[in-house]
Write an enzyme that holds these catalytic residues in place. Structure first.
Site, short mmCIF file in Angstrom:
data_model
loop_
_atom_site.label_atom_id
_atom_site.label_comp_id
_atom_site.label_asym_id
_atom_site.label_seq_id
_atom_site.Cartn_x
_atom_site.Cartn_y
_atom_site.Cartn_z
N GLU A 79 0.85 -1.20 0.00
CA GLU A 79 0.00 0.00 0.00
C GLU A 79 0.89 1.24 0.00
O GLU A 79 1.92 1.27 0.69
CB GLU A 79 -0.88 -0.05 1.24
CG GLU A 79 -2.30 0.35 1.02
CD GLU A 79 -3.04 -0.55 0.03
OE1 GLU A 79 -3.08 -0.19 -1.18
OE2 GLU A 79 -3.59 -1.57 0.43
N HIS A 80 0.49 2.23 -0.76
CA HIS A 80 1.27 3.48 -0.90
C HIS A 80 2.68 3.20 -1.42
O HIS A 80 3.61 3.96 -1.17
CB HIS A 80 1.30 4.27 0.42
CG HIS A 80 -0.04 4.86 0.75
ND1 HIS A 80 -0.44 6.09 0.31
CD2 HIS A 80 -1.09 4.35 1.44
CE1 HIS A 80 -1.68 6.33 0.73
NE2 HIS A 80 -2.09 5.28 1.40
N THR A 81 2.83 2.10 -2.12
CA THR A 81 4.11 1.78 -2.76
C THR A 81 4.06 2.08 -4.25
O THR A 81 5.10 2.29 -4.87
CB THR A 81 4.46 0.30 -2.56
OG1 THR A 81 3.28 -0.48 -2.81
CG2 THR A 81 4.96 0.01 -1.16
N GLY A 99 -16.35 5.01 -2.28
CA GLY A 99 -15.53 5.55 -1.18
C GLY A 99 -15.10 4.49 -0.19
O GLY A 99 -14.84 4.78 0.98
N SER A 124 -13.80 2.18 -6.76
CA SER A 124 -15.00 2.50 -7.52
C SER A 124 -14.71 3.59 -8.55
O SER A 124 -15.20 3.53 -9.69
CB SER A 124 -16.12 2.94 -6.59
OG SER A 124 -15.69 3.99 -5.76
N SER A 125 -13.85 4.56 -8.19
CA SER A 125 -13.59 5.65 -9.14
C SER A 125 -12.82 5.12 -10.36
O SER A 125 -13.12 5.49 -11.50
CB SER A 125 -12.83 6.79 -8.48
OG SER A 125 -11.80 6.30 -7.68
N GLU A 144 -7.79 10.28 -14.00
CA GLU A 144 -7.99 10.35 -12.54
C GLU A 144 -7.10 11.40 -11.89
O GLU A 144 -7.47 12.02 -10.90
CB GLU A 144 -7.77 8.98 -11.90
CG GLU A 144 -8.94 8.07 -12.23
CD GLU A 144 -8.97 6.84 -11.36
OE1 GLU A 144 -8.97 6.96 -10.13
OE2 GLU A 144 -8.98 5.74 -11.93
N ASP A 160 -4.62 0.58 -9.44
CA ASP A 160 -6.03 0.26 -9.64
C ASP A 160 -6.34 0.05 -11.13
O ASP A 160 -6.96 -0.95 -11.52
CB ASP A 160 -6.91 1.40 -9.09
CG ASP A 160 -6.59 1.72 -7.64
OD1 ASP A 160 -5.80 0.98 -7.04
OD2 ASP A 160 -7.11 2.72 -7.13
N TYR A 169 -4.00 12.07 1.23
CA TYR A 169 -3.35 11.19 0.26
C TYR A 169 -2.27 11.94 -0.55
O TYR A 169 -1.12 11.51 -0.63
CB TYR A 169 -4.40 10.59 -0.69
CG TYR A 169 -3.81 9.63 -1.69
CD1 TYR A 169 -3.79 8.27 -1.45
CD2 TYR A 169 -3.25 10.09 -2.89
CE1 TYR A 169 -3.24 7.38 -2.36
CE2 TYR A 169 -2.69 9.21 -3.80
CZ TYR A 169 -2.70 7.86 -3.52
OH TYR A 169 -2.13 6.99 -4.43
C1 GLA Z 1 -5.38 4.53 -3.92
C2 GLA Z 1 -4.67 4.87 -5.21
C3 GLA Z 1 -3.65 3.78 -5.57
C4 GLA Z 1 -2.71 3.49 -4.41
C5 GLA Z 1 -3.51 3.25 -3.13
C6 GLA Z 1 -2.62 3.10 -1.93
O1 GLA Z 1 -6.18 3.39 -4.08
O2 GLA Z 1 -5.59 4.99 -6.26
O3 GLA Z 1 -2.93 4.16 -6.71
O4 GLA Z 1 -1.78 4.51 -4.24
O5 GLA Z 1 -4.43 4.29 -2.87
O6 GLA Z 1 -1.84 1.98 -2.05
#
Ligand code: GLA
Length: 383
Positions: free
Chosen positions: A32-34, A117, A122-123, A155, A166, A216
């Site tokens: 996550e957040h990588t 959300g 979903s987006s 996006e 995503d 974010y």
């Molecule tokens: C959201 C972003 C992704 C990713 C995650 C965190 O979902 O759309 O690109 O950065 O947060 O891992």
């Protein structure tokens, strides 16, 4: 809303349809957040998602019905609009991202069963689904790489400087496989998900987040600031992904505590993704569970993207005998946890967890069993 409902609405409102697209949501096992740090992620597509049913028209506009809410919108192609809100902003950003391409007019109904959300993308499902629908209707023949980058541009235009996870997952996922995506080369290997009766379960905190209104983008900016400082010592480093734990003592002197924590988390999380692949390959689900728990601690304590409801559910995943582990999933600040369980929870267990959660927070969580499914589906409507 099911596919049949949406086809039915289209038929009633516009007559026969031509195109049918399904864009799934995504889960992420770990990493996550990588993605925006050029690192590793391990997502898969899920069975829940967004359906698009459409027909091409000669009019230069999109005539849209959002079937879940019954909202309608007419969007002029190439038109400017200051009045778009909610999902219409995603549609507008797709039109902006595709402005070099001949965009056809469409009548379109979309909807599905993806909570908004909840960190299940979903987006991106809406964005990718619309791009795929336009691609099919206009015969652009974009390949999946081009569609992924168009979706990322759209996006970003919406205001969240997200990574690629995503959109890449939606366009590339395969049933019963996770995607080990290397966000530096934008290439992937599939990792078979032979779960032997174990279950991935999402639990939605029902704390809704819109990443635009969260920290974010700040996290991404913090990583960029940290990288700039680190370059003074390691000039050849181009992303946090290239750092390893041995460098942390030197890096510590360069950064304040907050930035140091962010960097330490990213280094550790990338390692956990690779360890999780080994755990899955050797079907060591205990280890996988521990890695998810560790990931949550890092996200909560070092990266500060959790919230009390997510922490509560992560603690549950660590201590409840039915769970092997769990962690917050997606951008954070609300949304879901992803959990690995020995087997599906009994109704009694689900009710007990729900009761305790309500006692703590005053509202109920939602349990969403998930299985790894194929990515986007696009075809001509049969009927
Ligand atoms: C959201 C972003 C992704 C990713 C995650 C965190 O979902 O759309 O690109 O950065 O947060 O891992």
């Amino acid at each position: 809303m099911t596919r049949t409902d949406i086809l039915h609405i289209f038929q009633k409102e516009f007559g026969p349809s031509e195109f049918l697209v399904f864009a799934p949501g995504r889960a992420n096992i770990i990493g996550e957040h990588t993605d925006y740090n050029d690192g590793y992620v391990l997502p898969f597509a899920i069975g829940q998602g967004v359906w698009f049913v459409a027909r091409k028209t000669a009019e230069p506009r999109l005539d849209i019905i959002a079937s879940n809410t019954g909202e309608r919108a007419v969007m002029e192609l190439n038109g400017e609009s200051m009045t778009d809100f909610g999902w219409q902003k995603f549609f507008r950003q797709v039109l902006v991202a595709c402005q070099q391409l001949p965009v056809p007019g469409l009548q379109l109904v979309f909807g599905g069963d993806l909570p908004i959300g909840a960190g299940i993308s979903s987006s991106s499902a809406i964005t990718c689904g619309l791009i795929e629908t336009l691609n099919l209707a206009a015969g652009w023949q974009l390949n999946s790489g081009e569609m992924v980058s168009t979706a990322v541009i759209a996006e970003t235009g919406y205001g969240v400087r997200g990574g690629i996870m995503d959109q890449y997952t939606i366009f590339n996922a395969k049933q019963n496989q996770a995607i080990l995506l290397d966000c530096r080369s934008n290439t992937h290997d599939f990792v078979p998900l032979e779960l032997g009766g174990h279950q991935f379960l999402l639990i939605n905190t029902n704390v809704k987040h819109n990443l635009i209104h969260t920290d974010y983008n700040n996290r991404r900016a913090e990583c960029e600031r940290a990288l700039t400082s680190i370059k003074s010592l390691y000039p050849n480093v181009v992303s946090l992904r290239e750092l390893d734990q041995n460098m942390l003592p030197q890096i510590k002197d360069l950064l304040d505590k907050t930035l140091y924590n962010r960097v330490a988390f990213v280094i550790e999380e990338n390692q956990r993704v690779l360890q999780a692949v080994e755990a899955l390959t050797s079907q060591n689900f205990d280890l996988l569970g521990q890695l998810l728990n560790q990931s949550h601690k890092g996200l909560s304590d070092l990266y500060n993207v959790s919230c009390q409801e997510l922490d509560w559910l992560a603690e549950l995943a660590e201590n409840h005998p039915g769970f092997l582990g769990g962690r917050m999933m997606g951008g954070g600040f609300g949304g879901c946890t992803i959990n690995i369980l020995h087997q599906p929870l009994s109704q009694e267990e689900t009710e007990l967890i729900t009761r305790d959660y309500i006692r703590e927070f005053g509202f109920a969580p939602t349990f969403i069993p998930i299985v790894p499914e194929n990515g986007i589906i696009a075809r001509l409507t049969e009927d």
